[in-house]
Design an enzyme around this catalytic site. Structure first.
Site, mmCIF file in Angstrom:
data_model
loop_
_atom_site.group_PDB
_atom_site.id
_atom_site.type_symbol
_atom_site.label_atom_id
_atom_site.label_comp_id
_atom_site.label_asym_id
_atom_site.label_seq_id
_atom_site.Cartn_x
_atom_site.Cartn_y
_atom_site.Cartn_z
ATOM 1 C CG ASP A 1 10.382 25.025 28.988
ATOM 2 O OD1 ASP A 1 10.197 25.239 30.213
ATOM 3 O OD2 ASP A 1 9.931 24.025 28.407
ATOM 4 N NE ARG B 1 9.906 11.747 28.438
ATOM 5 C CZ ARG B 1 8.914 12.630 28.624
ATOM 6 N NH1 ARG B 1 9.058 13.660 29.430
ATOM 7 N NH2 ARG B 1 7.777 12.498 27.992
ATOM 8 C CG PHE C 1 4.686 10.210 26.346
ATOM 9 C CD1 PHE C 1 4.677 11.159 25.343
ATOM 10 C CD2 PHE C 1 4.620 10.641 27.658
ATOM 11 C CE1 PHE C 1 4.575 12.508 25.637
ATOM 12 C CE2 PHE C 1 4.526 11.990 27.967
ATOM 13 C CZ PHE C 1 4.494 12.932 26.952
ATOM 14 C CB THR D 1 6.417 15.681 24.889
ATOM 15 O OG1 THR D 1 6.304 16.167 26.229
ATOM 16 C CG2 THR D 1 7.387 14.505 24.869
ATOM 17 C CE LYS E 1 7.409 19.701 34.749
ATOM 18 N NZ LYS E 1 6.104 19.940 34.125
HETATM 19 O O1 PLI Z 1 3.273 19.659 32.459
HETATM 20 P P1 PLI Z 1 3.088 21.130 32.155
HETATM 21 O O2 PLI Z 1 2.010 21.401 31.177
HETATM 22 O O3 PLI Z 1 2.945 21.942 33.392
HETATM 23 O O4 PLI Z 1 4.462 21.655 31.506
HETATM 24 C C1 PLI Z 1 4.928 21.193 30.295
HETATM 25 C C2 PLI Z 1 6.419 21.176 30.284
HETATM 26 C C3 PLI Z 1 7.083 22.150 29.595
HETATM 27 N N1 PLI Z 1 8.437 22.167 29.547
HETATM 28 C C4 PLI Z 1 9.188 21.248 30.183
HETATM 29 C C5 PLI Z 1 10.659 21.323 30.074
HETATM 30 C C6 PLI Z 1 8.590 20.245 30.896
HETATM 31 O O5 PLI Z 1 9.345 19.359 31.534
HETATM 32 C C7 PLI Z 1 7.153 20.182 30.962
HETATM 33 C C8 PLI Z 1 6.490 19.129 31.599
HETATM 34 N N2 PLI Z 1 7.147 18.072 32.017
HETATM 35 C C9 PLI Z 1 6.658 16.954 32.543
HETATM 36 C C10 PLI Z 1 5.216 16.697 32.760
HETATM 37 C C11 PLI Z 1 7.624 15.949 32.898
HETATM 38 O O6 PLI Z 1 7.232 14.897 33.431
HETATM 39 O O7 PLI Z 1 8.819 16.180 32.656
#
Ligand code: PLI
Length: 460
Positions: free
Chosen positions: A218, A385, A451, A128, A261
């Protein structure tokens, strides 16, 4: 004699706990209605088990908390920055680091530097925020993931792989000069946390080298991807997670990272590159959007916790228990007959809402409706999703993704196996009454990343 089974257990013990709040059905009904059937708009006080995301929701270790006390909050040249820089170089192998407040901060800077209007950015499925930043910079995302990734039933172990023939077609159509980089995610989030194989990455590297196209990684969930390579790819069972992570990164030119993460922190991210010129521009741009290049929107203590979290994230015991817990939940759900994306991914279990609720057409948001029902049953918060997350194309048309999923995202080191049992049991109860579940209509739609804030009403 038959070999005795040896179970794994969490490689930590608890020193502090956060009490959970139980709610009644009446309270949850009210909370859900007030949230417009969007689990992002439910107050966390009304949630029992929170599987909305694994982003920023991990439990930090005692060492990370101790690191927070070592925060050097100097505006410039904080010692924690230099520690983080060293860890990023040693563990991840990238040369230059620009910290950002989180992943999308890095995506913004990178997209502005590398993308020109009319450029094409091929990637192994969209994410996204990543795609939005590519579009805002004037680019167009093109999906080059293998077809298997769009099929929840297909059990191919590396559904994050790139289909090189799709990339070749794009090069033939647009020319390599209009492709500033290939955007490669490890543990492809929107496909269900599916890994890319080392063999595929190597092939991609050789192919892009020929065409002088960069690979930007990423690396938000790279350690989880490395675990699957270790478990499933030939030649990697004796290699450590740390070695595999380094090898993955070695086939790429730079990375954006949401440290919220894999890296086990509640806030933080970075851009890391090997090219001095890109670094110089990023270091210059970060002061406009994030903060000085030695803190990028973070406190010194956040960078210290991240440096320690990165080290912990590549430990064998950590990753085995982390992914092991996701697999435990996924297998429980499979035993109840609940349709989930297979193989089970690294950061969550993804329920196939199209199959769970075949009577609800995609334009009535089956995954959104299912996430709402799951919350109602026991206060377990999941997220959509599917078509809501996919949003609209720059021309205003809706994207209609093949995957219409509800994500049960597991925060790291937060919940126990008993929580996993409760979650699976609740999902099974909702599955039993699936035929009674109705679709939704969208009554409020924000312009970007809808979303997060969209509101819905139940169809009668
Ligand atoms: O939520 P950020 O801005 O720290 O990161 C964005 C982001 C980038 N790449 C990927 C693969 C993600 O999964 C991602 C953020 N993901 C969220 C917030 C999630 O709930 O999956």
């Amino acid at each position: 004699m038959e070999k005795r089974k040896r179970s794994w257990a969490e490689p930590y013990k608890m020193k502090m706990v956060e009490l959970l709040k139980m709610t009644t059905l009446a309270q949850r009904k009210k909370a859900l209605q007030e949230a417009g059937y969007n689990t992002f708009l439910i107050h966390s006080d009304d949630v029992y088990i929170d599987l909305l995301t694994d982003s920023g929701t991990s439990a930090m270790s005692d060492r990370q908390w101790a690191g927070m006390m070592l925060g050097d909050e100097a505006y410039a040249g904080s010692r924690n920055f230099f520690h983080l820089e060293k860890v990023v170089q040693e563990v991840y192998g990238y040369s230059y680091l620009v910290p950002t407040h989180q992943g999308r901060g890095a995506e913004n800077i990178l997209s502005r530097i590398l993308i020109r209007k009319g450029d094409i950015i091929p990637g192994n499925m969209y994410f996204t925020t990543t795609r939005l930043h590519q579009e805002l910079a004037g680019g167009k995302f093109e999906d080059i993931i293998i077809d298997e990734a769009h099929d929840p039933e297909n059990e191919f172990p590396f559904k994050g792989n790139v289909d090189l023939s799709k990339l070749e077609k794009l090069i033939n159509k647009y020319g390599a000069a209009r492709i500033p980089y290939v955007s490669i995610a490890t543990s492809v989030n929107m496909a269900g946390g599916q890994p890319i194989s080392m063999a595929n990455l190597k092939e991609l590297r050789a192919f892009t080298k020929k065409h002088k196209i960069r690979i930007i990684h990423d690396m938000t969930r790279v350690a989880e991807n490395a675990f699957f390579i270790q478990q499933k790819e030939k030649g990697y069972d004796k290699k450590s997670i740390r070695e595999i992570v380094r090898e993955i990164n070695s086939y790429t030119d730079g990375a954006t990272m949401s440290a919220k993460k894999d890296a086990l922190v509640n806030i933080g991210g970075f851009l890391a590159v090997n090219d001095w010129d890109i670094f110089e521009e990023a270091r210059n741009m970060v002061v406009v959007y994030e903060g000085l290049h030695t803190y990028g929107g973070l406190a010194g203590r956040d960078m210290e916790a991240m440096a320690i979290g990165i080290e912990e994230s590549v430990s064998k015991d950590h990753i085995k228990a982390r992914v092991g817990q996701v697999l435990y939940l996924g297998n429980k759900m499979l035993n109840y007959g609940i349709p989930i994306v297979k193989p089970i991914g690294g950061h969550g279990v993804f329920v196939n809402a199209k199959k769970f609720l075949p009577h609800i057409p995609q334009e009535n948001f089956p995954a959104q409706a299912l996430a709402a029902e799951l919350y109602l049953d026991a206060g377990v918060r999941t997220m959509e999703r599917g078509i809501v997350s996919a949003g609209r194309k720059p021309n205003g048309e809706n994207y209609f993704p093949k995957l219409e999923l509800v994500r049960f995202t597991i925060p790291r080191r937060v919940y126990t196996q008993a929580h996993m049992d409760v979650i699976a049991e609740s999902a099974a109860i909702v599955y039993d009454r699936r035929k009674k579940i109705k679709g939704l209509k969208m009554v409020y739609e924000p312009k970007y990343l809808r979303f997060f804030q969209a509101k819905f009403e139940k169809l009668q």
